[in-house]
Write a protein that holds these residues in place. Structure first.
Motif, PDB file in Angstrom:
ATOM      1  N   PRO A 161      -5.455  -1.255  -7.292  1.00  0.00           N
ATOM      2  CA  PRO A 161      -4.568  -0.644  -8.285  1.00  0.00           C
ATOM      3  C   PRO A 161      -4.925  -0.834  -9.752  1.00  0.00           C
ATOM      4  O   PRO A 161      -4.105  -0.577 -10.626  1.00  0.00           O
ATOM      5  CB  PRO A 161      -3.221  -1.311  -7.985  1.00  0.00           C
TER       6      PRO A 161
ATOM      7  N   LYS B 238      -5.658   0.022  -1.122  1.00  0.00           N
ATOM      8  CA  LYS B 238      -5.422   0.209  -2.549  1.00  0.00           C
ATOM      9  C   LYS B 238      -6.156  -0.824  -3.396  1.00  0.00           C
ATOM     10  O   LYS B 238      -6.192  -2.016  -3.072  1.00  0.00           O
ATOM     11  CB  LYS B 238      -3.918   0.108  -2.856  1.00  0.00           C
TER      12      LYS B 238
ATOM     13  N   MET C  36      -4.628  -4.424   0.289  1.00  0.00           N
ATOM     14  CA  MET C  36      -4.972  -4.425  -1.128  1.00  0.00           C
ATOM     15  C   MET C  36      -6.322  -5.111  -1.317  1.00  0.00           C
ATOM     16  O   MET C  36      -6.677  -6.032  -0.579  1.00  0.00           O
ATOM     17  CB  MET C  36      -3.904  -5.162  -1.937  1.00  0.00           C
TER      18      MET C  36
ATOM     19  N   ARG D 131       3.091  -5.442  -5.606  1.00  0.00           N
ATOM     20  CA  ARG D 131       2.409  -4.662  -4.564  1.00  0.00           C
ATOM     21  C   ARG D 131       1.461  -5.559  -3.778  1.00  0.00           C
ATOM     22  O   ARG D 131       1.355  -5.438  -2.549  1.00  0.00           O
ATOM     23  CB  ARG D 131       1.643  -3.503  -5.194  1.00  0.00           C
ATOM     24  N   TYR D 132       0.785  -6.451  -4.480  1.00  0.00           N
ATOM     25  CA  TYR D 132      -0.080  -7.409  -3.780  1.00  0.00           C
ATOM     26  C   TYR D 132       0.756  -8.327  -2.880  1.00  0.00           C
ATOM     27  O   TYR D 132       0.360  -8.647  -1.758  1.00  0.00           O
ATOM     28  CB  TYR D 132      -0.870  -8.245  -4.780  1.00  0.00           C
TER      29      TYR D 132
ATOM     30  N   THR E  37       2.445  -4.458 -10.401  1.00  0.00           N
ATOM     31  CA  THR E  37       1.268  -4.430  -9.537  1.00  0.00           C
ATOM     32  C   THR E  37       1.177  -5.699  -8.694  1.00  0.00           C
ATOM     33  O   THR E  37       0.799  -5.663  -7.524  1.00  0.00           O
ATOM     34  CB  THR E  37      -0.014  -4.273 -10.378  1.00  0.00           C
TER      35      THR E  37
ATOM     36  N   PRO F 223      -3.333  -8.169 -13.096  1.00  0.00           N
ATOM     37  CA  PRO F 223      -2.309  -7.209 -12.675  1.00  0.00           C
ATOM     38  C   PRO F 223      -1.015  -7.368 -13.465  1.00  0.00           C
ATOM     39  O   PRO F 223      -0.648  -8.467 -13.875  1.00  0.00           O
ATOM     40  CB  PRO F 223      -2.083  -7.561 -11.197  1.00  0.00           C
TER      41      PRO F 223
ATOM     42  N   ARG G 182     -12.638  -1.997  -1.694  1.00  0.00           N
ATOM     43  CA  ARG G 182     -11.687  -0.950  -1.283  1.00  0.00           C
ATOM     44  C   ARG G 182     -12.403   0.149  -0.510  1.00  0.00           C
ATOM     45  O   ARG G 182     -11.940   0.604   0.533  1.00  0.00           O
ATOM     46  CB  ARG G 182     -10.991  -0.352  -2.514  1.00  0.00           C
TER      47      ARG G 182
ATOM     48  N   ASP H  84      -6.135  -0.076 -13.434  1.00  0.00           N
ATOM     49  CA  ASP H  84      -6.127   1.153 -14.222  1.00  0.00           C
ATOM     50  C   ASP H  84      -7.556   1.640 -14.442  1.00  0.00           C
ATOM     51  O   ASP H  84      -8.490   0.849 -14.583  1.00  0.00           O
ATOM     52  CB  ASP H  84      -5.452   0.878 -15.581  1.00  0.00           C
TER      53      ASP H  84
END
Length: 333
Positions: free
Chosen positions: A88, A86, A64, A108-109, A105, A101, A71, A90
């Motif tokens: 992430p 990723k 991430m 996910r991190y 989200t 986030p 990225r 928006d």
């Protein structure tokens, strides 16, 4: 001996023999059955472990990042056959430096194998996030001495992103293409440390990317030489790194592309122009038609140079920077 008792003993003895014979016959059947079940049971216990190992072996690494430039660099250096990269945020987020986030989200991190940071105060949410320090890597650690303090602290707003100011360090480090290359160097180093099996391929990919950044840097030096000391306006204070690295003369305002400045802001500009007759203005995005008209009245031309900290609608970070340089190349003293 009583004949009756003798007969009872014989019957009892016969019954015992019949029972033992029955048990013996059943045992011959049950023992193989137990063995079969035992073997099956062993397989049932070991299979999940074997499957788990195979699944873990085949699972892609999750990396991430906190910005689109980082990225892009990580994606170019790795390979999508073994790594997923990723960022992430928006697409509607105009300035991810102040993005936070969502809970989903954030999870996910937390699940990531590695989190690549930009450094320089970018992604301020990291300070309060519950993340494993061992998975965080600051890709700008090698050039902290080249961070630029943001002199500006005016509170303003980018569309729906909320109010904020630019206190602390300037964050768009990648707009100095020499520093962008150093970001890529740091990314390569940590990736090799964590996934050494892919070292050879990653080094080749990094070499290609480094050459592309070197070309951007040289092209920008040539353009800056062409621009010389021509005074420039900027819609926003996000160009500190190219200003310093390439010797540009830029005065930053606090204007948003999607908002037409009010009367007082135009008066402030007019006052500035009396002693600094700038004829070119750099924008983060296309200004409104009304703004374009007001600039034309003042004989000010404009170009778009997108910092691209957030998601890119078309192309990628490299092609976007190439487009930026073409725009700057149109500036004539």
């Amino acid at each position: 001996m009583n004949p009756k008792n003798s007969n009872q003993q014989k019957e009892s003895s016969g019954s015992v023999k019949r029972i033992m014979n029955f048990i013996s016959q059943k045992a011959k059947v049950m023992v193989p059955l137990f063995l079969i079940l035992g073997i099956q049971g062993c397989h049932q216990q070991t299979n999940p472990t074997t499957d788990s190992v195979e699944e873990d072996k085949d699972r892609k690494a999750l990396i991430m990042t906190v910005s689109e430039p980082i990225r892009f660099m990580a994606e170019r250096i790795t390979n999508d056959s073994w790594a997923t990269i990723k960022f992430p945020a928006d697409a509607s987020i105009a300035d991810p430096v102040y993005w936070n986030p969502s809970p989903d989200t954030m999870r996910r991190y937390q699940d990531a194998d590695l989190i690549l940071l930009n450094g320089g105060g970018y992604a301020k949410w990291i300070k309060s996030a519950s993340l494993k320090l061992s998975r965080l890597h600051d890709t700008s650690a090698a050039f902290k001495d080249r961070f630029i303090l943001a002199k500006d602290a005016v509170v303003h707003q980018h569309g729906p992103d909320g109010e904020h100011s630019h206190k602390g360090y300037a964050t768009t480090t990648w707009l100095d293409f020499e520093l962008a290359g150093m970001h890529a160097d740091a990314i390569l180093k940590v990736l090799i440390k964590q996934w050494p099996d892919h070292e050879e391929t990653m080094k080749k990919n990094h070499s290609i990317l480094r050459n592309e950044f070197n070309k951007l840097h040289q092209d920008m030096l040539d353009i800056a030489k062409q621009i010389g000391n021509t005074p420039l306006l900027a819609s926003h204070p996000v160009y500190q790194y190219p200003t310093k690295a390439y010797g540009l003369k830029i005065h930053s305002l606090h204007w948003e592309p999607d908002t037409t400045p009010d009367e007082s802001e135009w008066k402030d500009l007019d006052f500035f122009l009396t002693s600094n007759p700038a004829q070119w203005m750099i924008w983060e995005d296309t200004p409104t038609e009304a703004t374009q008209g007001m600039l034309k009245q003042r004989q000010i031309k404009w170009v778009v140079f997108r910092p691209q900290g957030g998601l890119i609608e078309s192309g990628d970070f490299l092609s976007s920077m190439q487009t930026n340089l073409k725009a700057l190349n149109s500036i004539k003293p």
